[in-house]
Scaffold this motif. Structure first.
Motif, PDB file in Angstrom:
ATOM      1  N   GLY A 374       0.814  -1.209   0.000  1.00 18.86           N
ATOM      2  CA  GLY A 374       0.000   0.000   0.000  1.00 18.86           C
ATOM      3  C   GLY A 374       0.846   1.257   0.000  1.00 18.86           C
ATOM      4  O   GLY A 374       0.563   2.216   0.730  1.00 18.86           O
ATOM      5  N   ALA A 375       1.897   1.244  -0.823  1.00 19.09           N
ATOM      6  CA  ALA A 375       2.855   2.347  -0.808  1.00 19.09           C
ATOM      7  C   ALA A 375       2.206   3.686  -1.151  1.00 19.09           C
ATOM      8  O   ALA A 375       2.668   4.739  -0.691  1.00 19.09           O
ATOM      9  CB  ALA A 375       3.997   2.056  -1.788  1.00 19.09           C
ATOM     10  N   HIS A 376       1.131   3.670  -1.925  1.00 16.86           N
ATOM     11  CA  HIS A 376       0.481   4.918  -2.339  1.00 16.86           C
ATOM     12  C   HIS A 376      -0.963   4.989  -1.851  1.00 16.86           C
ATOM     13  O   HIS A 376      -1.772   5.708  -2.440  1.00 16.86           O
ATOM     14  CB  HIS A 376       0.534   5.057  -3.863  1.00 16.86           C
ATOM     15  N   HIS A 377      -1.257   4.261  -0.804  1.00 14.71           N
ATOM     16  CA  HIS A 377      -2.605   4.321  -0.246  1.00 14.71           C
ATOM     17  C   HIS A 377      -2.799   5.639   0.496  1.00 14.71           C
ATOM     18  O   HIS A 377      -1.972   6.021   1.328  1.00 14.71           O
ATOM     19  CB  HIS A 377      -2.837   3.148   0.705  1.00 14.71           C
ATOM     20  N   ALA A 378      -3.850   6.350   0.156  1.00 18.00           N
ATOM     21  CA  ALA A 378      -4.117   7.644   0.787  1.00 18.00           C
ATOM     22  C   ALA A 378      -4.479   7.445   2.253  1.00 18.00           C
ATOM     23  O   ALA A 378      -5.319   6.613   2.593  1.00 18.00           O
ATOM     24  CB  ALA A 378      -5.243   8.368   0.046  1.00 18.00           C
ATOM     25  N   GLU A 379      -3.819   8.210   3.121  1.00 18.07           N
ATOM     26  CA  GLU A 379      -4.066   8.077   4.547  1.00 18.07           C
ATOM     27  C   GLU A 379      -5.487   8.524   4.889  1.00 18.07           C
ATOM     28  O   GLU A 379      -5.962   9.563   4.456  1.00 18.07           O
ATOM     29  CB  GLU A 379      -3.060   8.929   5.330  1.00 18.07           C
ATOM     30  N   GLY A 380      -6.172   7.692   5.680  1.00 23.99           N
ATOM     31  CA  GLY A 380      -7.530   8.026   6.107  1.00 23.99           C
ATOM     32  C   GLY A 380      -8.565   7.877   5.026  1.00 23.99           C
ATOM     33  O   GLY A 380      -9.704   8.325   5.198  1.00 23.99           O
ATOM     34  N   SER A 381      -8.201   7.238   3.894  1.00 26.95           N
ATOM     35  CA  SER A 381      -9.151   7.086   2.794  1.00 26.95           C
ATOM     36  C   SER A 381      -9.670   5.660   2.736  1.00 26.95           C
ATOM     37  O   SER A 381      -8.942   4.701   3.029  1.00 26.95           O
ATOM     38  CB  SER A 381      -8.471   7.443   1.470  1.00 26.95           C
ATOM     39  N   ASP A 382     -10.934   5.515   2.370  1.00 22.30           N
ATOM     40  CA  ASP A 382     -11.527   4.186   2.209  1.00 22.30           C
ATOM     41  C   ASP A 382     -11.468   3.714   0.768  1.00 22.30           C
ATOM     42  O   ASP A 382     -12.003   2.661   0.426  1.00 22.30           O
ATOM     43  CB  ASP A 382     -12.999   4.213   2.658  1.00 22.30           C
ATOM     44  N   GLN A 383     -10.815   4.492  -0.095  1.00 28.09           N
ATOM     45  CA  GLN A 383     -10.722   4.129  -1.505  1.00 28.09           C
ATOM     46  C   GLN A 383      -9.809   2.917  -1.685  1.00 28.09           C
ATOM     47  O   GLN A 383      -9.059   2.531  -0.783  1.00 28.09           O
ATOM     48  CB  GLN A 383     -10.175   5.313  -2.323  1.00 28.09           C
ATOM     49  N   GLN A 384      -9.894   2.332  -2.844  1.00 24.00           N
ATOM     50  CA  GLN A 384      -9.018   1.211  -3.157  1.00 24.00           C
ATOM     51  C   GLN A 384      -7.562   1.681  -3.142  1.00 24.00           C
ATOM     52  O   GLN A 384      -7.265   2.856  -3.294  1.00 24.00           O
ATOM     53  CB  GLN A 384      -9.358   0.640  -4.533  1.00 24.00           C
ATOM     54  N   GLU A 385      -6.661   0.719  -2.953  1.00 24.97           N
ATOM     55  CA  GLU A 385      -5.248   1.073  -2.898  1.00 24.97           C
ATOM     56  C   GLU A 385      -4.768   1.585  -4.246  1.00 24.97           C
ATOM     57  O   GLU A 385      -5.242   1.161  -5.287  1.00 24.97           O
ATOM     58  CB  GLU A 385      -4.437  -0.146  -2.455  1.00 24.97           C
ATOM     59  N   CYS A 386      -3.813   2.484  -4.178  1.00 29.53           N
ATOM     60  CA  CYS A 386      -3.321   3.131  -5.390  1.00 29.53           C
ATOM     61  C   CYS A 386      -2.510   2.167  -6.248  1.00 29.53           C
ATOM     62  O   CYS A 386      -1.759   1.345  -5.751  1.00 29.53           O
ATOM     63  CB  CYS A 386      -2.444   4.328  -5.019  1.00 29.53           C
ATOM     64  N   TRP A 387      -2.664   2.332  -7.518  1.00 29.28           N
ATOM     65  CA  TRP A 387      -1.934   1.574  -8.521  1.00 29.28           C
ATOM     66  C   TRP A 387      -0.555   2.206  -8.681  1.00 29.28           C
ATOM     67  O   TRP A 387      -0.426   3.367  -9.047  1.00 29.28           O
ATOM     68  CB  TRP A 387      -2.718   1.664  -9.831  1.00 29.28           C
ATOM     69  N   VAL A 388       0.521   1.453  -8.420  1.00 31.36           N
ATOM     70  CA  VAL A 388       1.873   1.947  -8.632  1.00 31.36           C
ATOM     71  C   VAL A 388       2.193   1.805 -10.116  1.00 31.36           C
ATOM     72  O   VAL A 388       2.375   0.706 -10.624  1.00 31.36           O
ATOM     73  CB  VAL A 388       2.910   1.195  -7.779  1.00 31.36           C
ATOM     74  N   SER A 389       2.228   2.923 -10.816  1.00 35.02           N
ATOM     75  CA  SER A 389       2.350   2.900 -12.274  1.00 35.02           C
ATOM     76  C   SER A 389       3.743   3.241 -12.778  1.00 35.02           C
ATOM     77  O   SER A 389       4.023   3.081 -13.967  1.00 35.02           O
ATOM     78  CB  SER A 389       1.349   3.885 -12.884  1.00 35.02           C
ATOM     79  N   ALA A 390       4.634   3.714 -11.894  1.00 36.05           N
ATOM     80  CA  ALA A 390       5.988   4.073 -12.341  1.00 36.05           C
ATOM     81  C   ALA A 390       6.947   3.972 -11.171  1.00 36.05           C
ATOM     82  O   ALA A 390       6.616   4.359 -10.048  1.00 36.05           O
ATOM     83  CB  ALA A 390       6.003   5.491 -12.924  1.00 36.05           C
ATOM     84  N   VAL A 391       8.139   3.452 -11.436  1.00 39.48           N
ATOM     85  CA  VAL A 391       9.215   3.426 -10.445  1.00 39.48           C
ATOM     86  C   VAL A 391      10.516   3.816 -11.143  1.00 39.48           C
ATOM     87  O   VAL A 391      10.673   3.626 -12.350  1.00 39.48           O
ATOM     88  CB  VAL A 391       9.385   2.043  -9.777  1.00 39.48           C
ATOM     89  N   THR A 392      11.438   4.353 -10.374  1.00 36.02           N
ATOM     90  CA  THR A 392      12.761   4.679 -10.896  1.00 36.02           C
ATOM     91  C   THR A 392      13.729   4.734  -9.724  1.00 36.02           C
ATOM     92  O   THR A 392      13.308   4.721  -8.554  1.00 36.02           O
ATOM     93  CB  THR A 392      12.759   6.014 -11.652  1.00 36.02           C
ATOM     94  N   ALA A 393      15.012   4.780 -10.033  1.00 35.67           N
ATOM     95  CA  ALA A 393      16.042   4.827  -8.995  1.00 35.67           C
ATOM     96  C   ALA A 393      17.172   5.717  -9.459  1.00 35.67           C
ATOM     97  O   ALA A 393      17.485   5.778 -10.655  1.00 35.67           O
ATOM     98  CB  ALA A 393      16.560   3.425  -8.680  1.00 35.67           C
TER      99      ALA A 393
END
Length: 482
Positions: A374-393
């Motif tokens: 749940g790396a992008h799950h909005a705090e305090g939100s009941d919405q579905q967990e966020c889709w991680v669509s991009a990563v980089t390093a």
């Protein structure tokens, strides 16, 4: 065969180390070039002595005289040009140390060379060559302010991909409007445009006529590659954006492109489940790699002759070892689609999936070293967990970034993370809110900024559309503590 070099010699596209010189082969007297011994050449037996009429004096033929001269020259040349492997290693070491001293002298005000700095550089180069370098820089970064965020608009439809030139002066973006834009980051303006064409005009139009899904640029800024849903890969001149070549061969959309660092070898991934290798020096196809059981969603590569791919709903991350003709298969923990992947260094990988997980992998373990659920799950939100669509390093460091899309609110978030020792932990640093779908992320090579391709829709579909979002390139200037 290419001569092997010591571990501390760095190669680049601009600097090539010549092969060791070998003494010239000497022609054997009496054998003409390209013919068998004993056969006539021009009606005369080669190597024979001619008798002058009226006497017994023998005069050597022209061929024999030339052969003797070449014999002497070859012996002298071989003695002068012969260089042992140890002598070559010593010569290249001295050149490399002189180069490091010059670079460090330019950085310092005084001319005194700090030998500890040179030693540190050598140690870093050794770790980088072994794929284990992890520069501790993430803790130095501070959250950006509104003044540090620059938004550049130019595409009519959602941006899908981006790539940064090695000198960090230009960013290239692709979009669903089939166009490619070259941006001047220093001046903050659009510099050149490859306009998109309509479907059915492929034979006449120079650019793409379908959604551009991926971009890659060579480390010497000589070639820019772009792939689209029309199964083609176009090769461009990054300066003029003139088309140089077109590769065909994939049977479905081209979803990932990456150049091997320091070379003109191009890897391409496709929804046809294959990875293809191309040589841009010869503008030729090399080979096809098979293994994925579903559409490949992303691809990355570094200096070694290998590539990493995200296999979508086959839930695997695969590392392709080209010389060994083998692959390493890493299985995701949960059901879902692994949509994005990137190398941290040669031994570690970061991936993101549509369940909202950011995972860090090591090549010596089949399961993730650490997973952030749940790396992008909005705090305090009941919405579905966020889709991680991009990563980089940030290559060879402890800093990674991820972009998320919420299936409920469609609000994107760009989060920066710090990896712990040996990549066994991942801690959040800060987040940058953006409105829309974060479809691609890239750090500049010096870590001075982070570029994001943002759109109203996800790069691969139209499952949601967020009208308040702006199709734009977002440049986030990254600052460190003084």
């Amino acid at each position: 065969a290419t001569a092997k070099m010591s571990f501390f010699i760095r190669t680049s596209a601009k600097t090539k180390v010549s092969a060791p010189k070998i003494g010239k082969k000497r022609k054997t007297p009496g054998k003409p070039a390209g013919g068998k011994a004993g056969k006539k050449a021009n009606g005369k037996l080669p190597g024979k002595k001619r008798r002058m009429k009226g006497g017994n004096e023998e005069i050597a033929s022209d061929e024999e005289i030339l052969s003797d001269v070449e014999d002497v020259g070859g012996e002298v040349g071989s003695e002068e040009e012969e260089e042992t492997a140890q002598e070559k290693r010593l010569r290249l070491t001295k050149q490399y140390l002189a180069q490091l001293e010059q670079e460090e002298a330019e950085k310092r005000v005084s001319d005194d060379i700090d030998r500890d700095v040179i030693s540190h550089r050598l140690q870093e180069d050794l770790l980088e060559q072994a794929g284990r370098l992890q520069r501790k820089v993430a803790a130095q970064y501070i959250p950006p302010t509104a003044a540090d965020i620059q938004v550049l608009r130019g595409h009519q439809l959602p941006l899908t991909c981006l790539v940064i030139s090695s000198d960090n002066k230009h960013v290239y973006t692709g979009a669903k409007d089939c166009s490619i834009i070259k941006w001047n980051i220093t001046e903050g303006r659009r510099e050149k445009l490859i306009a998109g064409g309509r479907k059915g005009t492929e034979d006449k139009h120079q650019g793409h006529t379908a959604h551009v899904l991926c971009l890659a640029i060579s480390s010497d800024n000589k070639f820019l590659a772009s792939g689209c849903r029309n199964k083609v890969i176009h090769i461009w001149d990054p300066v003029s954006l003139a088309r140089l070549h077109t590769f065909t061969g994939h049977r479905d959309a081209v979803s990932g492109l990456a150049f091997r660092k320091g070379s003109h070898t191009l890897f391409s991934a496709s929804h046809d489940r294959t990875v293809k290798v191309w040589s841009l020096d010869e503008m030729a196809y090399v080979e096809t790699l098979f293994g994925h059981e579903d559409s490949i969603m992303g691809l990355d590569s570094l200096a070694r002759e290998r590539a990493v791919t995200a296999g979508g709903r086959d839930r695997t991350v695969r590392v392709w070892k080209i010389p060994e003709e083998s692959q390493l298969v890493f299985h995701g923990e949960n059901r879902g689609s692994i949509d994005c992947v990137a190398f941290i260094n040669e031994q570690h990988i970061v991936s993101g999936d549509d369940n909202g997980n950011v995972c860090v992998w090591g090549l010596m373990k089949k399961k993730p070293l650490v997973s952030v659920r749940g790396a992008h799950h909005a705090e305090g939100s009941d919405q579905q967990e966020c889709w991680v669509s991009a990563v980089t390093a940030l290559t060879n460091s402890d800093l990674i970034a991820s972009g998320g899309n919420s299936s409920g609110s469609n609000d994107g978030q760009i989060r920066l993370w710090q990896c712990g020792d040996n990549f066994k932990t991942v801690q959040p640093l800060f987040s940058v809110p953006v409105v829309g779908f974060v479809n691609s992320l890239k750090f500049s090579s010096d870590g001075s900024f982070l570029a994001a391709a943002v759109g109203q829709e996800h790069r691969l579909g139209r499952w949601w559309r967020h009208k308040p979002a702006r199709n734009s390139l977002v440049i986030i200037r990254l600052k460190k503590t003084s």
